[in-house]
Design an enzyme around this catalytic site. Structure first.
Site, PDB file in Angstrom:
ATOM      1  N   LYS A  95       9.202   7.074   0.147  1.00 16.59           N
ATOM      2  CA  LYS A  95       9.498   5.643   0.097  1.00 16.59           C
ATOM      3  C   LYS A  95      10.846   5.343   0.745  1.00 16.59           C
ATOM      4  CE  LYS A  95       7.580   2.650  -1.416  1.00 16.59           C
ATOM      5  NZ  LYS A  95       6.616   1.707  -0.780  1.00 16.59           N
ATOM      6  N   ALA A 116       0.839  -1.202   0.000  1.00 21.50           N
ATOM      7  CA  ALA A 116       0.000   0.000   0.000  1.00 21.50           C
ATOM      8  C   ALA A 116       0.874   1.253   0.000  1.00 21.50           C
ATOM      9  CB  ALA A 116      -0.912   0.000   1.223  1.00 21.50           C
ATOM     10  N   THR A 127      10.705   0.826  -4.138  1.00 21.20           N
ATOM     11  CA  THR A 127      10.945   1.260  -5.516  1.00 21.20           C
ATOM     12  C   THR A 127      12.413   1.570  -5.755  1.00 21.20           C
ATOM     13  OG1 THR A 127      10.478   3.042  -7.104  1.00 21.20           O
ATOM     14  CG2 THR A 127      10.374   3.615  -4.790  1.00 21.20           C
ATOM     15  N   ASP A 128      12.831   1.501  -7.025  1.00 25.87           N
ATOM     16  CA  ASP A 128      14.203   1.876  -7.366  1.00 25.87           C
ATOM     17  C   ASP A 128      14.420   3.381  -7.306  1.00 25.87           C
ATOM     18  OD1 ASP A 128      12.729   2.581  -9.602  1.00 25.87           O
ATOM     19  OD2 ASP A 128      14.021   1.566 -11.048  1.00 25.87           O
ATOM     20  N   GLU A 129      13.338   4.149  -7.228  1.00 30.69           N
ATOM     21  CA  GLU A 129      13.472   5.608  -7.237  1.00 30.69           C
ATOM     22  C   GLU A 129      14.143   6.146  -5.981  1.00 30.69           C
ATOM     23  OE1 GLU A 129      10.276   7.962  -8.902  1.00 30.69           O
ATOM     24  OE2 GLU A 129       9.314   6.143  -9.658  1.00 30.69           O
ATOM     25  N   ASP A 168       9.178  19.878 -18.990  1.00 32.30           N
ATOM     26  CA  ASP A 168       9.709  18.800 -18.173  1.00 32.30           C
ATOM     27  C   ASP A 168       9.182  18.854 -16.739  1.00 32.30           C
ATOM     28  OD1 ASP A 168      11.142  16.562 -17.689  1.00 32.30           O
ATOM     29  OD2 ASP A 168      13.119  17.451 -18.006  1.00 32.30           O
ATOM     30  N   TYR A 211       7.738  11.741  -3.680  1.00 34.85           N
ATOM     31  CA  TYR A 211       7.378  10.320  -3.672  1.00 34.85           C
ATOM     32  C   TYR A 211       8.562   9.454  -3.259  1.00 34.85           C
ATOM     33  CZ  TYR A 211       6.979   5.615  -5.580  1.00 34.85           C
ATOM     34  OH  TYR A 211       7.020   4.252  -5.736  1.00 34.85           O
TER      35      TYR A 211
END
Length: 351
Positions: free
Chosen positions: A161, A84, A132-134, A287, A157
């Site tokens: 994470k 979630a 996440t890879d971010e 962008d 974001y």
């Protein structure tokens, strides 16, 4: 039932694939799908398993610590697979606090609920956190993210994470909570809410709407078929080393513009349009702030230690994804119109 597993975010894109896999492959597991049913949660994603005897849905928000404590006390889960999350970068730029609450506070609430319920008796218990890879930031033209890459998040974001990852590891170190983490690359596939690039552009191509490409279109991502991600989570859950981290990637690097042009070609072929017709819809737009230039995951550890590898190439997975959306037009119309939000009331309100 031999094991009770709470899967958070199980009505979402990735979560629904994980729920389906576990419900179908492990009939002796009791699977509890915990989801708040925000805009990206759709119970219609799970129609094929909602009547399974080992499946249960709980409409619970991970921000509600009291409700979590009640659910954990009632169901006494052996494990949590935590998916979630608020996950759309553009939304995080507009409303960072929503991401702090759900991704950070919500994760800590779950950690506390698990720690309290298990009360130090950790035999056979596991808190599996999906990330996440971010969180790793951006890469140059070469190199890959590994499990030891330094965290360097660039968006609200990814920062939220990263914070949640740190809290999970901190609970492992401080309270000996049995944990595992995985960090994945960009997912794609069936049941994806049409705000992310691939499902959004599929819908726009169908309806001949503009295809907005950020900047010069040369931003590069590694793409992972969602069913392969679910398979990886299954393998890590059952065979991964406690307190370890596994990167999950598709070994598929594509620039955004190359991906969009491939989608246009596949869609034109399937829709009976002339070659190049959909490419005319491509529109370059301003962008995004803090836009990471390139992500690429090194998933060799997962392959080497647990034997996982992607089952499809990106071209194969993308073709399957497009075919699914074209064959499930009613699902797409319900999601884009908001009608899917009524499914819970229709299916569960009278129970």
């Amino acid at each position: 039932m031999s094991k009770t597993i709470i899967i958070t975010g199980g009505a979402g894109f990735i979560g629904s694939h994980v729920v389906r896999l576990f419900v179908s492959n492990y009939p002796d597991y009791r699977i509890i799908n915990l989801d708040a049913l925000t805009y990206a949660g759709n119970l219609a994603n799970l129609r094929d398993v909602e009547s399974a005897p080992n499946y249960r849905f709980s409409k619970t928000n991970i921000l509600d610590a009291e409700a979590l404590a009640t659910l954990f006390n009632e169901t006494k889960p052996d494990a949590v697979i935590h998916l979630a999350a608020e996950s759309h970068v553009d939304r995080s730029i507009l409303s960072p606090l929503d991401f702090v609450y759900t991704n950070v506070v919500g994760t800590v609430n779950l950690l506390n609920a698990a720690k309290t319920q298990w009360a130090g008796n950790y035999e056979g218990k596991l808190f599996y956190h999906v990330s996440t890879d971010e969180v790793y930031g951006a890469l140059g033209e070469t190199g890959f993210f590994t499990e030891t890459t330094r965290y360097d998040p660039h968006s609200p974001y990814s920062a939220s994470k990263a914070a949640s990852d740190h809290f999970v590891r901190a609970y492992g170190d401080t309270y000996d909570l049995p944990i595992i983490l995985s960090n994945c690359s960009n997912n794609y596939g069936p049941y994806h809410f049409p705000e992310k690039l691939i499902p959004l552009f599929i819908n726009n191509i169908i309806n001949r709407k503009p295809l907005p490409v950020y900047g010069d279109g040369l931003y590069t991502r590694d793409w992972l078929f969602v069913k392969d991600h679910a398979r990886a989570i299954d393998v890590i859950f059952h065979r991964g080393k406690k307190s370890d981290t596994y990167n999950i990637g598709g070994f598929n690097e594509w620039t955004n513009i190359a991906l969009v042009k491939l989608m246009c070609s596949l869609m034109d072929e399937r829709l009976g349009r002339s070659e190049g017709e959909s490419e005319k819809l491509i529109t370059y737009v301003k962008d995004r702030p803090g836009h990471d230039r390139r992500y690429a995951i090194d998933a060799s550890k997962l392959n080497r230690e647990l034997g996982w590898s992607p089952s499809v190439t990106f071209e194969e997975g993308l073709a399957q994804t497009i075919d699914w959306y074209l064959s499930n037009g009613d699902w797409l119309k319900q999601v884009t119109s908001g009608d899917y939000m009524n499914y819970y009331d229709q299916q569960y309100a009278k129970r």
